[in-house]
Motif scaffolding. Structure first.
Motif, PDB file in Angstrom:
ATOM      1  N   ILE A   1      13.459 -11.954  36.598  1.00 20.80           N
ATOM      2  CA  ILE A   1      14.709 -11.481  37.200  1.00 20.80           C
ATOM      3  C   ILE A   1      15.167 -10.210  36.490  1.00 20.80           C
ATOM      4  O   ILE A   1      15.515  -9.203  37.125  1.00 20.80           O
ATOM      5  CB  ILE A   1      15.799 -12.565  37.125  1.00 20.80           C
ATOM      6  CG1 ILE A   1      15.349 -13.824  37.882  1.00 20.80           C
ATOM      7  CG2 ILE A   1      17.114 -12.044  37.682  1.00 20.80           C
ATOM      8  CD1 ILE A   1      16.281 -15.016  37.702  1.00 20.80           C
ATOM      9  N   ALA A   2      15.147 -10.261  35.161  1.00 20.19           N
ATOM     10  CA  ALA A   2      15.529  -9.080  34.388  1.00 20.19           C
ATOM     11  C   ALA A   2      14.560  -7.927  34.642  1.00 20.19           C
ATOM     12  O   ALA A   2      14.964  -6.758  34.706  1.00 20.19           O
ATOM     13  CB  ALA A   2      15.565  -9.416  32.896  1.00 20.19           C
ATOM     14  N   ALA A   3      13.274  -8.254  34.797  1.00 21.39           N
ATOM     15  CA  ALA A   3      12.272  -7.203  34.984  1.00 21.39           C
ATOM     16  C   ALA A   3      12.538  -6.393  36.248  1.00 21.39           C
ATOM     17  O   ALA A   3      12.555  -5.158  36.214  1.00 21.39           O
ATOM     18  CB  ALA A   3      10.873  -7.822  35.033  1.00 21.39           C
ATOM     19  N   ILE A   4      12.777  -7.077  37.376  1.00 23.88           N
ATOM     20  CA  ILE A   4      13.025  -6.316  38.606  1.00 23.88           C
ATOM     21  C   ILE A   4      14.407  -5.663  38.567  1.00 23.88           C
ATOM     22  O   ILE A   4      14.606  -4.574  39.122  1.00 23.88           O
ATOM     23  CB  ILE A   4      12.856  -7.192  39.865  1.00 23.88           C
ATOM     24  CG1 ILE A   4      12.857  -6.297  41.128  1.00 23.88           C
ATOM     25  CG2 ILE A   4      13.895  -8.290  39.938  1.00 23.88           C
ATOM     26  CD1 ILE A   4      12.526  -7.029  42.403  1.00 23.88           C
ATOM     27  N   GLY A   5      15.353  -6.284  37.875  1.00 22.29           N
ATOM     28  CA  GLY A   5      16.665  -5.648  37.732  1.00 22.29           C
ATOM     29  C   GLY A   5      16.560  -4.317  37.010  1.00 22.29           C
ATOM     30  O   GLY A   5      17.182  -3.318  37.404  1.00 22.29           O
ATOM     31  N   MET A   6      15.748  -4.280  35.961  1.00 21.67           N
ATOM     32  CA  MET A   6      15.546  -3.024  35.231  1.00 21.67           C
ATOM     33  C   MET A   6      14.821  -1.996  36.090  1.00 21.67           C
ATOM     34  O   MET A   6      15.121  -0.795  36.030  1.00 21.67           O
ATOM     35  CB  MET A   6      14.748  -3.293  33.954  1.00 21.67           C
ATOM     36  CG  MET A   6      15.479  -4.117  32.924  1.00 21.67           C
ATOM     37  SD  MET A   6      14.436  -4.384  31.464  1.00 21.67           S
ATOM     38  CE  MET A   6      15.386  -5.635  30.608  1.00 21.67           C
ATOM     39  N   VAL A   7      13.863  -2.448  36.882  1.00 24.46           N
ATOM     40  CA  VAL A   7      13.146  -1.531  37.783  1.00 24.46           C
ATOM     41  C   VAL A   7      14.121  -0.864  38.745  1.00 24.46           C
ATOM     42  O   VAL A   7      14.087   0.355  38.955  1.00 24.46           O
ATOM     43  CB  VAL A   7      12.036  -2.280  38.558  1.00 24.46           C
ATOM     44  CG1 VAL A   7      11.521  -1.434  39.725  1.00 24.46           C
ATOM     45  CG2 VAL A   7      10.883  -2.627  37.627  1.00 24.46           C
ATOM     46  N   LEU A   8      15.010  -1.658  39.332  1.00 29.88           N
ATOM     47  CA  LEU A   8      15.971  -1.093  40.284  1.00 29.88           C
ATOM     48  C   LEU A   8      16.966  -0.171  39.593  1.00 29.88           C
ATOM     49  O   LEU A   8      17.364   0.859  40.147  1.00 29.88           O
ATOM     50  CB  LEU A   8      16.692  -2.223  41.020  1.00 29.88           C
ATOM     51  CG  LEU A   8      15.802  -3.082  41.933  1.00 29.88           C
ATOM     52  CD1 LEU A   8      16.589  -4.227  42.540  1.00 29.88           C
ATOM     53  CD2 LEU A   8      15.156  -2.242  43.031  1.00 29.88           C
ATOM     54  N   GLY A   9      17.351  -0.523  38.371  1.00 28.14           N
ATOM     55  CA  GLY A   9      18.243   0.369  37.637  1.00 28.14           C
ATOM     56  C   GLY A   9      17.580   1.704  37.339  1.00 28.14           C
ATOM     57  O   GLY A   9      18.194   2.776  37.504  1.00 28.14           O
ATOM     58  N   ALA A  10      16.321   1.665  36.927  1.00 30.99           N
ATOM     59  CA  ALA A  10      15.599   2.905  36.636  1.00 30.99           C
ATOM     60  C   ALA A  10      15.335   3.696  37.910  1.00 30.99           C
ATOM     61  O   ALA A  10      15.444   4.935  37.929  1.00 30.99           O
ATOM     62  CB  ALA A  10      14.279   2.578  35.928  1.00 30.99           C
ATOM     63  N   GLY A  11      15.005   2.991  38.997  1.00 29.47           N
ATOM     64  CA  GLY A  11      14.778   3.674  40.268  1.00 29.47           C
ATOM     65  C   GLY A  11      16.033   4.332  40.798  1.00 29.47           C
ATOM     66  O   GLY A  11      15.993   5.445  41.336  1.00 29.47           O
ATOM     67  N   TRP A  12      17.151   3.665  40.639  1.00 26.10           N
ATOM     68  CA  TRP A  12      18.443   4.235  41.047  1.00 26.10           C
ATOM     69  C   TRP A  12      18.732   5.515  40.265  1.00 26.10           C
ATOM     70  O   TRP A  12      19.277   6.481  40.797  1.00 26.10           O
ATOM     71  CB  TRP A  12      19.533   3.193  40.816  1.00 26.10           C
ATOM     72  CG  TRP A  12      20.932   3.663  41.076  1.00 26.10           C
ATOM     73  CD1 TRP A  12      21.569   3.699  42.278  1.00 26.10           C
ATOM     74  CD2 TRP A  12      21.858   4.161  40.106  1.00 26.10           C
ATOM     75  NE1 TRP A  12      22.846   4.198  42.124  1.00 26.10           N
ATOM     76  CE2 TRP A  12      23.045   4.490  40.800  1.00 26.10           C
ATOM     77  CE3 TRP A  12      21.802   4.362  38.732  1.00 26.10           C
ATOM     78  CZ2 TRP A  12      24.165   5.005  40.155  1.00 26.10           C
ATOM     79  CZ3 TRP A  12      22.917   4.867  38.074  1.00 26.10           C
ATOM     80  CH2 TRP A  12      24.086   5.193  38.798  1.00 26.10           C
TER      81      TRP A  12
END
Length: 604
Positions: free
Chosen positions: A268-279
């Motif tokens: 959950i944290a992994a994809i959350g970080m991906v979306l934060g970095a992508g944003w």
């Protein structure tokens, strides 16, 4: 007895954690080094050590990379599975066994039995008690080398490749291989038909690589600078490989690091970080398998609705639940395609080879930014963790990244009324800005709740429907931009065709040859992405029956195509393989012949 040249299927049955992997890789590479096409499959347990493992090496002059169930040669080194292993060997096959196991009572008269005193012979290779458990594996490499006529130079090259600059280790293992070879030459009378001979040019300019490594290389070339992940079999080596490449190629001469790699506390944290970095504008990714995909569902929907780019590699394994972590599957297709609650659809890439693991590993980032959405690359354990022969990859000196519709400060000055989620061009794809853009028009609020075209909070039904319809329009636009299917054209003499995707393609190539030997040459389409390209409907419409071959129980691709083209659904027939083993051409061919009411069996 007629000699069988460059067509042999070898399996080594050992215990996980005993060092057999090095020996198996050396044997496989030795065959490759002498110019014979080769493929390898590793069936291993999900624990760390102690349980059975089976490593299969297939050498074939046609370069087939798919699994073959029937074994020509079996090396039994595991006393706990020896009886089942012997029972599973086809009649006429070669059995190489350790005479010190005392299993003469289990030998079969219909096999070619070569007994070798491995447990005694290892004393000639080393007197180090701790090393004997590992060095003993090199003995069977030498025995097989003698029986199949594998060149010494090819073996030496493979040993150096495996152990690098460790001269003492190279000498120890090369010496052990020679001990096995010398013993076989002096004591075994060859009565089997199998032999390997160099094929000029067959492996020139070829490489051996695993799909997870290829995918990591693709991500690097695709401009990835951010990785967050949580370890899970069989995806971990994607991330481990990428971190290695980051450290080689994303560090400036002055030591400045141009990447971030974070092991998260969970998926959950992994994809959350991906979306934060992508944003924030980074090209970001994670890699996982089925259980991790389950945990990522809510945030995958958040990324879809808020339109944030990111890439997720799903290296599929057998589910549901924990399932069989080290067995392959294509069972995540339906779940991944619509991952999240509500009306959600994702772009899904379906690589089928090492070349495509690399190419789609890079292309996924362009698609994610062009369509401002999470993109899934759906590989599997077979592609990801097994060794495949491939053409070398193309490494462009400079890569032009497709960042999609991004407005900088200068572009915003030309826009009278900017709306983050407005469909200006009619293709469903809005324009975005990145944090730090110096313009009063750039900021907007990113929210997973209802919003209008200007990203303002809204619960109006008209705003909601407008937004959801635009997302659907964007998804339909993507059909022309995702990788198009590949079509193999038959001879037009049969009214059925075949369709597959992903790692099944390797077995399909051989299955088509087997069917051709029976006078059947159907058309074959390989899907490479979802949503479906317009070519898919045309292909199904052109044939009376389409056999959809896939590696899951429920015929998930067949169901997706039936839902996509309901009028054509009666033409679709599932051909399924879902026991976790690697799909094989004979099984596919026999299934097709059974459906077509052709009763004679197919043999390789």
């Amino acid at each position: 007895m007629e000699t069988q040249i460059n067509d042999v299927n070898i399996q080594i049955a050992t215990v996980n954690g005993t060092g057999s992997q090095s020996a198996n890789l050396i044997l496989m590479r030795s065959i490759f080094n002498m110019g014979v096409p080769v493929a390898a499959k590793n069936l291993f347990p999900s624990n760390i050590a102690g349980l059975p493992t089976w490593y299969t090496i297939r050498a074939h002059h046609k370069g087939y990379q798919s699994n073959q169930q029937a074994l020509d040669m079996l090396v039994v080194m595991n006393p706990n599975t020896v009886y089942d292993d012997i029972r599973g060997l086809r009649s006429g096959g070669i059995l190489i066994y350790d005479t010190d196991m005392k299993i003469d009572h289990a030998l079969r008269e219909d096999l070619i039995n070569y007994g070798v005193p491995f447990s005694t012979l290892v004393n000639q290779a080393t007197d180090n008690v701790k090393l004997k458990k590992k060095v003993i594996n090199m003995l069977y490499v030498g025995v097989i080398a003698e029986l199949l006529n594998i060149e010494d130079a090819a073996i030496q090259q493979a040993v150096r490749k495996q152990f690098g600059s460790k001269a003492s280790v190279v000498d120890l293992n090369a010496g052990a291989i020679q001990v096995g070879r010398d013993w076989a030459a002096a004591n075994l009378k060859k009565v089997d038909p199998f032999v390997l001979e160099s094929i000029p040019g067959a492996t020139d300019n070829k490489i051996l690589i695993e799909g997870n490594t290829a995918a990591a290389l693709g991500a690097l070339m695709g401009g990835c600078t951010f990785l967050s992940w949580y370890p899970i079999t069989p995806s971990s080596s994607v991330c481990e490989s990428l971190i290695g490449y980051f450290n080689r190629f994303r560090v400036k001469p002055d030591g400045q690091v141009n990447f971030a790699a974070i092991q998260a506390e969970d998926e959950i944290a992994a994809i959350g970080m991906v979306l934060g970095a992508g944003w924030a504008g980074a090209r970001a990714m994670t890699a996982t398998s089925g259980p991790g995909i389950s945990l990522m569902a809510e945030l995958a929907g958040y990324g879809y609705y808020t339109e944030i780019p990111g890439v997720i590699f799903n290296i599929q394994r057998m589910g549901p639940s924990t399932g069989l972590p080290t067995r392959t599957s294509q069972g995540d297709l339906s779940f991944t395609y619509g991952l999240s609650h509500g009306d959600t659809e994702h772009l899904v890439l379906l690589p089928a080879s090492m070349q495509e693991c690399y190419e789609m590993g890079a292309q996924a980032f362009d698609l994610a930014e062009r369509f401002q959405t999470p993109v899934f690359v759906l590989s599997d354990l077979d592609l990801g963790m097994n060794t495949w022969m491939s053409d070398p990859f193309d490494y462009p000196e400079q890569t032009d990244l497709d960042r999609g519709k991004v407005l900088d400060a200068a572009a915003l000055e030309q826009v009278a009324d900017y709306g983050r989620y407005a469909d200006v061009d009619g293709d469903g794809i809005p324009y975005r800005t990145l944090p730090g853009t110096h313009s009063d028009k750039a900021p907007y609020f990113t929210r997973g709740s209802g919003h209008d075209a200007k990203a303002r909070y809204s619960e109006k039904s008209s705003d909601w429907k407008t937004g959801i319809d635009r997302l659907k329009r964007k998804f339909d636009t993507a059909r022309a931009h995702v990788p198009a299917p590949v079509i193999h054209v038959g001879n037009g003499a049969v009214d059925f065709a075949m369709l597959a995707f992903g790692s099944t393609d390797a077995a399909m190539e051989e299955a088509l040859d087997l069917l051709k030997d029976r006078g059947l040459e159907p058309d074959y389409m390989r899907l490479r992405a979802l949503p479906c390209h317009e070519m898919v409907e045309e292909f199904i419409s052109a044939h009376a029956r389409i056999y959809v071959v896939e590696q899951n129980r429920d015929g998930q691709m067949c169901r997706l195509l039936s839902a996509e083209y309901p009028a054509l659904a009666p033409r679709l027939r599932p051909v399924l393989h879902y026991d976790g083993t690697f799909v094989d051409a004979i099984g596919i061919s026999q299934a097709i012949l059974s459906h077509e009411a052709i009763k004679e069996p197919v043999h390789a």
